[in-house]
Scaffold this motif. Structure first.
Motif, PDB file in Angstrom:
ATOM      1  N   GLY A  12      -1.271   0.753  -1.622  1.00  0.00           N
ATOM      2  CA  GLY A  12      -0.823   2.142  -1.558  1.00  0.00           C
ATOM      3  C   GLY A  12       0.409   2.381  -2.405  1.00  0.00           C
ATOM      4  N   LEU A  13       1.278   1.366  -2.517  1.00  0.00           N
ATOM      5  CA  LEU A  13       2.473   1.479  -3.338  1.00  0.00           C
ATOM      6  C   LEU A  13       2.138   1.531  -4.817  1.00  0.00           C
ATOM      7  CD1 LEU A  13       5.586   1.335  -3.679  1.00  0.00           C
ATOM      8  CD2 LEU A  13       5.372  -1.163  -3.632  1.00  0.00           C
ATOM      9  N   ARG A  14       1.203   0.694  -5.253  1.00  0.00           N
ATOM     10  CA  ARG A  14       0.955   0.558  -6.691  1.00  0.00           C
ATOM     11  C   ARG A  14      -0.218   1.398  -7.187  1.00  0.00           C
ATOM     12  NH1 ARG A  14      -1.694  -5.267  -8.151  1.00  0.00           N
ATOM     13  NH2 ARG A  14      -1.769  -4.217 -10.171  1.00  0.00           N
ATOM     14  N   GLY A  15      -1.159   1.756  -6.303  1.00  0.00           N
ATOM     15  CA  GLY A  15      -2.426   2.324  -6.745  1.00  0.00           C
ATOM     16  C   GLY A  15      -2.310   3.609  -7.539  1.00  0.00           C
ATOM     17  N   ALA A  16      -1.727   4.641  -6.935  1.00  0.00           N
ATOM     18  CA  ALA A  16      -1.627   5.931  -7.615  1.00  0.00           C
ATOM     19  C   ALA A  16      -0.739   5.843  -8.840  1.00  0.00           C
ATOM     20  CB  ALA A  16      -1.104   6.993  -6.649  1.00  0.00           C
ATOM     21  N   ALA A  42       1.704  14.146 -10.434  1.00  0.00           N
ATOM     22  CA  ALA A  42       0.433  13.457 -10.667  1.00  0.00           C
ATOM     23  C   ALA A  42       0.315  12.234  -9.769  1.00  0.00           C
ATOM     24  CB  ALA A  42       0.317  13.056 -12.135  1.00  0.00           C
ATOM     25  N   VAL A  43       1.389  11.457  -9.666  1.00  0.00           N
ATOM     26  CA  VAL A  43       1.382  10.298  -8.767  1.00  0.00           C
ATOM     27  C   VAL A  43       1.173  10.748  -7.329  1.00  0.00           C
ATOM     28  CG1 VAL A  43       2.775   8.423  -7.824  1.00  0.00           C
ATOM     29  CG2 VAL A  43       2.817   8.878 -10.272  1.00  0.00           C
ATOM     30  N   ARG A  44       1.896  11.811  -6.939  1.00  0.00           N
ATOM     31  CA  ARG A  44       1.765  12.328  -5.579  1.00  0.00           C
ATOM     32  C   ARG A  44       0.337  12.825  -5.330  1.00  0.00           C
ATOM     33  NH1 ARG A  44       5.448  15.698  -6.059  1.00  0.00           N
ATOM     34  NH2 ARG A  44       7.180  14.505  -5.205  1.00  0.00           N
ATOM     35  N   VAL A  81      -5.018  12.134  -2.758  1.00  0.00           N
ATOM     36  CA  VAL A  81      -6.472  12.047  -2.806  1.00  0.00           C
ATOM     37  C   VAL A  81      -6.931  10.660  -2.354  1.00  0.00           C
ATOM     38  CG1 VAL A  81      -8.475  12.041  -4.354  1.00  0.00           C
ATOM     39  CG2 VAL A  81      -6.728  13.807  -4.584  1.00  0.00           C
ATOM     40  N   GLY A  82      -6.218   9.613  -2.814  1.00  0.00           N
ATOM     41  CA  GLY A  82      -6.572   8.258  -2.407  1.00  0.00           C
ATOM     42  C   GLY A  82      -6.428   8.043  -0.905  1.00  0.00           C
ATOM     43  N   ARG A  98       7.988   0.547 -11.825  1.00  0.00           N
ATOM     44  CA  ARG A  98       8.545  -0.348 -10.806  1.00  0.00           C
ATOM     45  C   ARG A  98       7.695  -0.355  -9.542  1.00  0.00           C
ATOM     46  NH1 ARG A  98      15.089   0.863 -11.311  1.00  0.00           N
ATOM     47  NH2 ARG A  98      15.306   0.070 -13.448  1.00  0.00           N
ATOM     48  N   MET A  99       7.066   0.756  -9.228  1.00  0.00           N
ATOM     49  CA  MET A  99       6.157   0.776  -8.086  1.00  0.00           C
ATOM     50  C   MET A  99       4.994  -0.178  -8.317  1.00  0.00           C
ATOM     51  SD  MET A  99       6.104   4.887  -7.348  1.00  0.00           S
ATOM     52  CE  MET A  99       4.773   4.780  -6.125  1.00  0.00           C
ATOM     53  N   VAL A 100       4.421  -0.125  -9.519  1.00  0.00           N
ATOM     54  CA  VAL A 100       3.293  -1.008  -9.836  1.00  0.00           C
ATOM     55  C   VAL A 100       3.742  -2.467  -9.811  1.00  0.00           C
ATOM     56  CG1 VAL A 100       1.597  -1.632 -11.589  1.00  0.00           C
ATOM     57  CG2 VAL A 100       2.157   0.768 -11.219  1.00  0.00           C
ATOM     58  N   GLN A 101       4.882  -2.747 -10.410  1.00  0.00           N
ATOM     59  CA  GLN A 101       5.370  -4.128 -10.455  1.00  0.00           C
ATOM     60  C   GLN A 101       5.673  -4.670  -9.060  1.00  0.00           C
ATOM     61  OE1 GLN A 101       8.602  -3.303 -13.134  1.00  0.00           O
ATOM     62  NE2 GLN A 101       7.537  -4.168 -14.904  1.00  0.00           N
ATOM     63  N   ALA A 102       6.309  -3.850  -8.232  1.00  0.00           N
ATOM     64  CA  ALA A 102       6.632  -4.293  -6.872  1.00  0.00           C
ATOM     65  C   ALA A 102       5.359  -4.548  -6.072  1.00  0.00           C
ATOM     66  CB  ALA A 102       7.498  -3.246  -6.172  1.00  0.00           C
ATOM     67  N   GLY A 103       4.395  -3.634  -6.173  1.00  0.00           N
ATOM     68  CA  GLY A 103       3.138  -3.818  -5.455  1.00  0.00           C
ATOM     69  C   GLY A 103       2.373  -5.030  -5.937  1.00  0.00           C
TER      70      GLY A 103
END
Length: 545
Positions: free
Chosen positions: A315-319, A132-134, A139-140, A272-277
């Motif tokens: 791009g790191l946090r969005g999806a 789903a993230v991929r 799409v984004g 962690r992707m969202v937090q890092a972004g």
């Protein structure tokens, strides 16, 4: 539902093209506004109204599509959205009066809203977490090229065609996308997706609201810069090519990182992707504010570098943020997607409008301060990740675990197993999946007792087998992951089987993190699985305390 990589790609491309076509109704049209004003004898204010009414239709339609999605299903909604986009586009092309043009622009906006709600909903409910993230990231990445490329293409078309053709092109593309979009869009969302409390329940969902609002603030910071950049660049005499160059660089940075989102999710997880972004964007914008306040004018290389870094962090946090926010009960995913997109639009519009009065006096400093405020609040909202434990516990408490006959339910159990494995075990070689299935078919009849969770209609959604306090197997269908089914099975095993240990593929990071959240820790590791295949196995155990 689980899919192979090729099937995922076949689903993504038509859905990405569909959402991009809806965006073209705005971005391809922008260069044609002056020509339209001359052609219909409109004032500048009336010309801008044709832009505003599209955005108003897009925003107003979000909650409507979210509700229709739950009632009519995604395929019918996609069909209605495309049909409306075709009628609206050709209606705009044929309009001779302002009133009809505004009506058709509103229809375009409402129709484009269908894809913004339905596409992420279909991806979230059809694919497992990593896919789903991929998928949302892919799409984004495709969509991100539209704001940069469409105005250039629109300006090129105007050299050879009348302004009406910008609308006609959108209508033609929408019509061409219709059969492909309908083919990949499911008729209905997974079982259990209908009904469910409406928007008020989502507004009371603290986890959904925190993640969604944090992402909306990040997107609002992005739009604050995009909307203000043309005036800022003109003020500093950086030339007409500066803005397209910034756009292209930002899109490239976003797409480069977004295309790696699936792999990053498997390695470090979406939170962690969202937090890092979020943390990276906040630090970047605070530094940008300091530079803007301390310098008379920011050097173009510095501005370009900061913008590229900001887009890469988005791009790191969005999806990941979108995927995590939509981890709500299946029956609420459509409404959640609609509410999240509406939040993005409203925050972006509010932030852009709030900074506008300060541009002439403070320039880049005003933009940087606005971006810093939004990104700092965004980071604060997600630094302590809003876990779903209370929600999952509540859901797990309401799920009934029942015994099933593995011999009689062989096909149903294999279907759940295969869907789960294809969604989460991407490291398996193609032939190994079939080989393991054959082994499982031989072993299942002896797996007594076999405990499972089923829907009211009798569909098995998850199952497990425990022997001698050791979890031999636990699989959850991807359409029901994140809804407490796995937790309910583990709780049952803890209460009835004194569960102490289990084994899990080390490469299945999501499963390892799931068991760690339930108190298991790695105690041993082997380089190969039980049949000697090159897949490392972790043995995990729970303390006896």
């Amino acid at each position: 539902m689980s899919m192979s990589s090729n099937n995922v790609l076949r689903m993504l491309l038509p859905l990405a093209v569909l959402t991009a076509t809806g965006m073209l109704a705005m971005d391809l049209y922008l260069p044609a506004v002056p020509a339209l004003q001359r052609g219909l004898g409109l004032s500048v204010a009336q010309g801008q109204t044709t832009v505003a009414v599209f955005l108003a239709g897009l925003a107003a339609s979000q909650l409507v599509w979210g509700e229709l999605l739950q009632r009519l299903g995604p395929r019918l909604c996609i069909g209605l959205g495309i049909l409306g986009l075709v009628i609206g586009s050709f209606g705009c092309a044929a309009a001779q009066q302002l009133e009809l043009l505004l009506l058709m622009r509103a229809l375009q906006g409402v129709s484009a809203g269908a894809a913004t709600v339905i596409v992420p909903t279909v991806l979230r409910t059809s694919l497992a977490d990593a896919d789903a993230v991929r998928g949302i990231a892919a799409v984004g990445a495709i969509e991100s090229t539209v704001p940069a490329a469409a105005p250039v293409v629109g300006a090129f078309l105007l050299q050879w065609m009348d302004w009406r053709w910008t609308f006609a092109v959108v209508g033609i593309l929408a019509l061409l996308s219709l059969p492909f979009a309908l083919r990949v869009t499911p008729v209905q969302l997974p079982e259990g997706s209908k009904g469910g409390g409406g928007y008020l329940k989502l507004l009371r969902n603290a986890r959904f609201m925190r993640i969604s609002f944090a992402h909306a603030l990040s997107f609002g910071a992005l739009m604050t810069f995009v909307a203000s950049a043309p005036q800022l660049l003109h003020r500093h005499a950086w030339g007409s090519a500066a803005f397209p160059a910034l756009q292209a660089a930002g899109v490239a940075s976003f797409a480069l990182v977004a295309t790696q989102a699936g792999q990053l999710n498997s390695r470090i997880g979406a939170p962690r992707m969202v937090q890092a972004g979020a943390c990276g964007q906040a630090i970047l914008c605070v530094l940008l504010t300091s530079a803007a306040l301390g310098l008379d004018a920011l050097p173009m290389p510095l501005l370009m570098g900061a913008w590229m870094a900001f887009c890469a962090l988005l791009g790191l946090r969005g999806a990941a943020a979108f995927s995590e926010a939509l981890k709500v009960p299946t029956r609420q995913v459509g409404r959640a997607s609609a509410l999240m997109v509406l939040m993005l639009l409203l925050v972006s519009a509010g932030a852009t409008q709030a900074v506008a009065p300060f541009l002439s006096s403070f320039g880049m400093a005003a933009v940087a301060v606005a971006m810093a405020l939004q990104t700092v609040v965004s980071a604060a909202l997600v630094m302590r990740w809003p876990e779903r434990r209370e929600q999952a516990s509540s859901a797990a408490d309401n799920l009934e675990v029942v015994p099933v006959d593995p011999a009689a339910q062989m096909q149903a159990l294999i279907a759940v197993w295969r869907a789960s494995v294809l969604a989460t075990h991407h490291f398996l070689r193609p032939g190994d999946v079939d080989a393991i299935e054959a082994e499982l078919r031989q072993a299942l009849p002896q797996c007594q007792p076999m405990m499972a969770i089923a829907t009211r209609a009798g569909q098995i959604t998850a199952f497990m087998h425990v022997a001698d306090a050791h979890l031999e197997m636990l699989f959850v269908h991807p359409a029901f992951q994140g809804q407490g089914h796995g937790s309910a099975l583990l709780r049952h095993a803890e209460c009835h089987n004194d569960l102490r240990s289990l084994e899990v593929n080390e490469q299945n990071g999501a499963a390892v993190r799931f068991y760690e959240r339930h108190g298991f820790r790695p105690v041993a590791r082997t380089e190969v699985d039980g049949q000697g295949r090159p897949y490392p196995i972790l043995r995990m155990a729970r303390s006896c305390d």
